[in-house]
Design an enzyme around this catalytic site. Structure first.
Site, PDB file in Angstrom:
ATOM      1  CG  HIS A   1      -0.635   0.327   2.495  1.00 26.21           C
ATOM      2  ND1 HIS A   1      -0.303  -0.610   3.451  1.00 26.21           N
ATOM      3  CD2 HIS A   1      -0.519   1.517   3.117  1.00 26.21           C
ATOM      4  CE1 HIS A   1      -0.010  -0.009   4.580  1.00 26.21           C
ATOM      5  NE2 HIS A   1      -0.123   1.292   4.411  1.00 26.21           N
TER       6      HIS A   1
ATOM      7  CG  ASP B   1       0.225  -3.996   2.810  1.00 26.78           C
ATOM      8  OD1 ASP B   1       0.760  -3.538   1.785  1.00 26.78           O
ATOM      9  OD2 ASP B   1      -0.504  -3.321   3.556  1.00 26.78           O
TER      10      ASP B   1
ATOM     11  CB  SER C   1       2.507   1.843   6.374  1.00 25.23           C
ATOM     12  OG  SER C   1       1.208   1.864   6.860  1.00 25.23           O
TER      13      SER C   1
HETATM   14  N1  GLU Z   1      -2.395   0.431   7.960  1.00 25.18           N
HETATM   15  C1  GLU Z   1      -2.052   1.649   8.601  1.00 25.18           C
HETATM   16  C2  GLU Z   1      -2.322   2.797   7.677  1.00 25.18           C
HETATM   17  O1  GLU Z   1      -2.389   2.590   6.508  1.00 25.18           O
HETATM   18  C3  GLU Z   1      -0.602   1.780   8.964  1.00 25.18           C
HETATM   19  C4  GLU Z   1      -0.163   1.371  10.293  1.00 25.18           C
HETATM   20  C5  GLU Z   1      -1.077   1.791  11.423  1.00 25.18           C
HETATM   21  O2  GLU Z   1      -1.714   2.858  11.365  1.00 25.18           O
HETATM   22  O3  GLU Z   1      -1.064   1.029  12.346  1.00 25.18           O
HETATM   23  O4  GLU Z   1      -2.487   3.921   8.072  1.00 25.18           O
END
Ligand code: GLU
Length: 717
Positions: A84, A220, A652
């Protein structure tokens, strides 16, 4: 499975040592009790993580890639991060004929790698505490606005001096409102290319359904490569450039990763709110996240609707839509977490405790007064909250208005001496600003943009009196019906050139007079909004000045009361979080294990997006148990795992390393119950989600046959 709850309990009880809460700065890591860190499982010396004198150590392999975290993983400039995080590059290069978002991408040779026009990597070099200089600079300020300007001036001077060294990119970071100011010296690499990304069905498996959730089965991961000029200097994209050879890179672990193992998260957490006063937290909960859910929810719905039947539209809106969806669900998770964790009350109680403690100590009276004054100024800000929220979100909305505003600001700011400009418009930032103005053309889809603007205007028309945006009122009087409004918006798009790439590039070099003479309706709208916008920006600056004067005084009392090291709030600077691989119990009678597996990926397969496992993955999975990447204890390929890492957005892509400093995974998310840990750490539910590096290796080998890439990663048969 039956032994799980016990394991969960044991892990929680055994490792809940102080250092597990906190995103520590490199210098704090060296101040923590080395014996305790060793006991937790750190095998290398803390000084191997970061040597401030040399500006090197394992942490120099932990880099920032366009707001995400990442790591160098080879001597040939290879970078591992999340799928991502490089999604924008996939979108940039996807076309209807060659949809690499859906199909994934692998460069079989270096010449095929895809440059990300706005992708930048920064490598940490040195951190210098400049708190005394900053405080001295602001000492004579007469009010909070002049205080802001004094600090801003000093910051620019420090950055300029730092950037006088060759190939340096510097940034002044403020910690907890100004408790500390640290000058961050970095090297910026500007030629970054996509090497590998799995198909969306792997990289985003589970999509928004599984986002912020556990159990999770998402691949990911993706790989990029950084390039420099043949003489080894950072350079713009050029086919003559050569792979960058980093000073340090992370070796991929060859040891199995198990429940209870010690791990560290290295990366660049973006923004947390733990140092806020309870009343400020209330604003986040009741206003900020609540309105974000409304506004983004509306934009998401219409982006999905207008791009539904158009392949081109889907590609154009893909990156923006993904980002909106992610922040939308995050905002819901934050509000949910407030409720579950009773966070507001907890903060009120904690604050009262410090207040009572400070009130009885003469030396802390200024802290008590600072808190009260901060609260007063904060309350004042709420009077224009709704309007300010719309102003703050224009950049995330219709490109028409945000392009026009950028062009108008650019023309205005450029007439000022460089050091007096708003930071985004300083010479040192213009190149990337112009690249972004160009790059965004790929994300422009007219029908989506119009609808987003319409939604924004409708919100502006509902603003309470005292918060009206006159320029919008004048152009779209409240007497207009929705239909008339829509056709007026259509006309703006018909008559404007800001959405045409070549015209916009020309506009980016023009003066305000030239821009006005164009009589372009979006430029005219931006000009007429400018007075209000300028007032808004000034209020923001004054507030920054107020924060810098008052928050540190209060925070120092909070820290003195705690009587132990307190990690500052996240601010996009390099941090380390110490953790263990552990499951958790999200609710009554439910216990989650820390690993998911390839069998679990197959188990979730419905054949339909976002749970459509590609057939080649299904085929390879059948043979997966015989693979060299199989974990003996799981008797399966590990896919994702949980740890007690203290993380947030910006983490991330963070390398998850074991006690030996070897790469075991890539952080990519948190569990639902833990989204609100931005406001406070709760060891029972503080779990970050990572992709197990063995899943990436398995995918590269079994799905992509990427033997050469694996060899570059140090993996040979
Ligand atoms: N998946 C989260 C994001 O895209 C990143 C890590 C998190 O916020 O823990 O913002």
């Amino acid at each position: 499975m039956l032994r799980l709850p016990l394991a969960v309990l044991l892990v929680a009880a055994f490792f809940s040592v102080a250092a597990e809460e906190g995103k520590w700065t490199p210098s704090q890591v060296l101040e923590l009790d080395a014996g305790e860190l060793r006991q937790m499982g750190l095998q290398i010396a803390p000084r191997d993580l970061w040597d401030p004198a040399k500006g090197s150590g394992l942490l120099s392999a932990a880099i920032n890639i366009s707001g995400c975290s990442a790591s160098f993983v080879s001597t040939t400039g290879l970078i591992a991060t999340n799928h991502h995080c490089l999604f924008g590059v996939l979108q940039e290069h996807s076309t209807r004929e060659r949809d690499i978002i859906s199909n994934g991408f692998l460069a079989r040779e270096r010449g095929q790698e895809l440059p990300g026009r706005t992708t930048r990597v920064t490598v940490p070099r040195a951190f210098a505490d400049v708190t005394a200089q900053m405080e001295a600079a602001a000492a004579n300020a007469t009010d909070d606005l002049s205080r802001y300007h004094a600090l801003d001036r000093k910051q620019k001077e420090l950055v300029a001096a730092c950037e006088a060294k060759p190939n340096r990119r510097c940034r002044l970071a403020r910690f907890d409102g100004g408790v500390q100011y640290i000058l961050q010296e970095m090297m910026e690499l500007r030629d970054v290319r996509l090497v590998y990304a799995p198909p969306r069905a792997i990289g985003e498996y589970g999509g928004e359904v599984d986002n912020w959730m556990w159990p999770r089965h998402t691949g990911d991961f993706s790989i990029a490569r950084a390039y420099v000029s043949p003489s080894g200097e950072p350079a713009d994209y050029n086919t003559a450039n050569v792979p960058y050879a980093p000073e340090r890179f992370l070796r991929i672990s060859q040891r199995p990763l198990r429940e209870g193992d010690f791990v560290m998260v290295l990366g660049y957490p973006g923004l947390t709110y733990r140092s806020l006063l309870a009343e400020e937290m209330r604003e986040r909960r009741d206003l900020f996240f609540a309105r974000r859910v409304e506004l983004f929810g509306e934009w998401i719905e219409l982006l999905e609707a207008v791009s539904k039947d158009s392949e081109e539209g889907r590609i154009a809106v893909a990156a923006d839509l993904k980002s909106l969806l992610n922040r939308y669900k995050n905002a819901q998770g934050q509000m949910d977490g407030f409720r579950r964790g009773d966070l507001l009350n907890k903060q009120l109680l904690a604050e009262r405790e410090v207040l009572a403690w400070a009130a009885s100590r003469a030396e802390w009276q200024p802290a008590v007064a600072a808190r009260a004054e901060l609260l007063r100024h904060f309350e004042e800000r709420l009077t224009t909250w709704e309007r300010d929220f719309l102003f703050a979100n224009i950049g995330a909305g219709p490109k028409s208005l945000s392009f026009a505003q950028t062009l108008v600001r650019l023309a205005t700011e450029r007439t000022k001496p460089d050091m007096e400009r708003d930071e985004a418009y300083m010479e040192r930032n213009l190149r990337s600003l112009l690249a972004t103005l160009e790059r965004q053309q790929k994300s422009y889809f007219p029908e989506a943009d119009k609808q987003m603007l319409l939604a924004l205007v409708e919100r502006a028309r509902k603003l309470p009196s005292g918060q009206r945006i006159e320029a919008i009122d004048a152009l779209f009087p409240t007497s207009l019906s929705r239909q008339e409004l829509a056709s007026r918006i259509d006309a703006l798009y018909r008559n404007s050139k800001v959405l045409e790439l070549e015209s916009r590039k020309a506009m980016a070099g023009e003066s305000t007079e030239a821009l006005r003479a164009r009589k372009d309706p979006f430029l005219d709208l931006a000009f007429s909004m400018e007075e209000r916008m300028a007032g808004y920006r000034e209020a923001e600056r004054r507030w920054e000045g107020t924060i810098s004067r008052l928050r540190p005084a209060w925070r120092k009392a909070v820290m003195a009361h705690a009587g132990k090291p307190v990690a500052p709030d996240a601010n996009s600077t390099l941090r380390v979080s110490f953790a263990h691989v552990a499951g958790y119990a999200p609710r009554d009678a439910v216990a989650y294990g820390p690993f998911t597996t390839l069998s679990g990926v197959v188990e979730k397969n419905t054949g339909k997006d976002p749970f459509a496992v590609p057939s080649r993955v299904l085929d390879a999975a059948k043979a997966g148990k015989g693979s060299r990447w199989k974990d003996a204890a799981l008797n399966d390929i590990a896919v994702n795992f949980l740890a007690t890492g203290d993380t947030t957005g910006g983490n991330s892509g963070s390398p998850m390393v074991n006690g030996y400093g070897e790469l075991v995974g890539l952080n990519f998310d948190r569990v639902w119950e833990n989204v609100a840990n931005d406001f406070g750490y709760n060891p029972a539910i503080a779990r970050n989600v990572s992709v197990d590096i063995r899943y990436m290796l398995w995918t590269l080998e079994a799905i992509d046959g990427a033997g050469e890439l694996l060899a570059e990663l140090g993996i040979t048969r």
